[in-house]
Design a protein around this motif. Sequence first.
Motif, PDB file in Angstrom:
ATOM      1  N   ILE A   7      19.776   4.994   5.599  1.00 25.62           N
ATOM      2  CA  ILE A   7      18.657   4.546   6.436  1.00 25.62           C
ATOM      3  C   ILE A   7      17.532   5.565   6.418  1.00 25.62           C
ATOM      4  CG2 ILE A   7      17.990   3.949   8.807  1.00 25.62           C
ATOM      5  CD1 ILE A   7      20.820   2.800   9.167  1.00 25.62           C
ATOM      6  N   ALA A   8      17.855   6.856   6.352  1.00 22.68           N
ATOM      7  CA  ALA A   8      16.816   7.883   6.238  1.00 22.68           C
ATOM      8  C   ALA A   8      16.059   7.724   4.920  1.00 22.68           C
ATOM      9  CB  ALA A   8      17.435   9.267   6.341  1.00 22.68           C
ATOM     10  N   ASN A   9      16.792   7.418   3.826  1.00 27.12           N
ATOM     11  CA  ASN A   9      16.138   7.237   2.528  1.00 27.12           C
ATOM     12  C   ASN A   9      15.188   6.056   2.522  1.00 27.12           C
ATOM     13  OD1 ASN A   9      17.461   9.415   1.439  1.00 27.12           O
ATOM     14  ND2 ASN A   9      18.910   8.220   0.230  1.00 27.12           N
ATOM     15  N   LEU A  10      15.402   5.100   3.425  1.00 22.06           N
ATOM     16  CA  LEU A  10      14.517   3.943   3.504  1.00 22.06           C
ATOM     17  C   LEU A  10      13.271   4.224   4.338  1.00 22.06           C
ATOM     18  CD1 LEU A  10      17.085   1.010   3.869  1.00 22.06           C
ATOM     19  CD2 LEU A  10      15.971   1.874   1.814  1.00 22.06           C
ATOM     20  N   GLY A  11      13.134   5.465   4.814  1.00 21.07           N
ATOM     21  CA  GLY A  11      11.896   5.860   5.480  1.00 21.07           C
ATOM     22  C   GLY A  11      11.896   5.739   6.984  1.00 21.07           C
ATOM     23  N   TYR A  12      13.049   5.506   7.590  1.00 21.99           N
ATOM     24  CA  TYR A  12      13.096   5.340   9.043  1.00 21.99           C
ATOM     25  C   TYR A  12      13.083   6.669   9.790  1.00 21.99           C
ATOM     26  CZ  TYR A  12      14.068   0.350   8.443  1.00 21.99           C
ATOM     27  OH  TYR A  12      13.977  -0.986   8.132  1.00 21.99           O
ATOM     28  N   GLY A  13      13.022   7.766   9.067  1.00 16.97           N
ATOM     29  CA  GLY A  13      12.977   9.083   9.693  1.00 16.97           C
ATOM     30  C   GLY A  13      13.916  10.035   8.991  1.00 16.97           C
TER      31      GLY A  13
END
Length: 233
Positions: A7-13
């Motif tokens: 999820i971090a790799n998808l740009g959510y933080g």
Amino acid sequence: MKLVKLIANLGYGSRKDVTALFRSGRITDGAGDVLYTDDVVPLDTIRVDDEPLDPPAGLVLMMNKPLGITCSRKDPGRVVYDLLPPRYSVRSPAMSSVGRLDRDTTGLLLFTDDGALLHRIISPKTQVTKVYEATLAQDLRGDEGELFASGTMMLESEKEPLAPAELEVLGPRHARLSVTEGRYHQVRRMFAATGNNVETLRRVSVGGLVLGDLPLGEWRPLDASEVALIFAA
């Protein structure tokens, strides 16, 4: 890959930010049940603040690019990335436009985080056809189609002739031009070489993928069958 990293790799933080999203109960499944960092669930069931999780790497988008916006990340004015969710700019791998449309050209623009796909689309060897509709400052003189299709046309400062291009006359000052190259300002320079100027320019298709009725300034993801259309024409 663990959910936090994905999820971090998808740009959510950052991973710390995403861990905080889990702890606050903002990451759930399709039924609304809170997920935890060590859960193993299908990606298409994950929700962040009740919105579906963005697709993982391999994402392809199409946009109807408006006027006055550049295909750059550093231009001082508005850029195409401003029209996408901010998290798309920090995905890993990063989203990039597939080729460019200049500031004064509208229409179909593709984005992807798949580097191999990007290079396949823009490679001269692939010969993906791009179709543009142009309105011109003066009436067509009549011999442009033959010249563009000749395979011998040279542009100023170029060392190689242009590949054959197909011209369809839609009106005295309205034409559709199909090209398989992506040289700098190519369509505008082709008409300029005939003594004419392009007043408006819009890209309407890439390969067999057609812009259709996507509103100006809007974008949407493509599914696998739509991506395949790029290479179908």
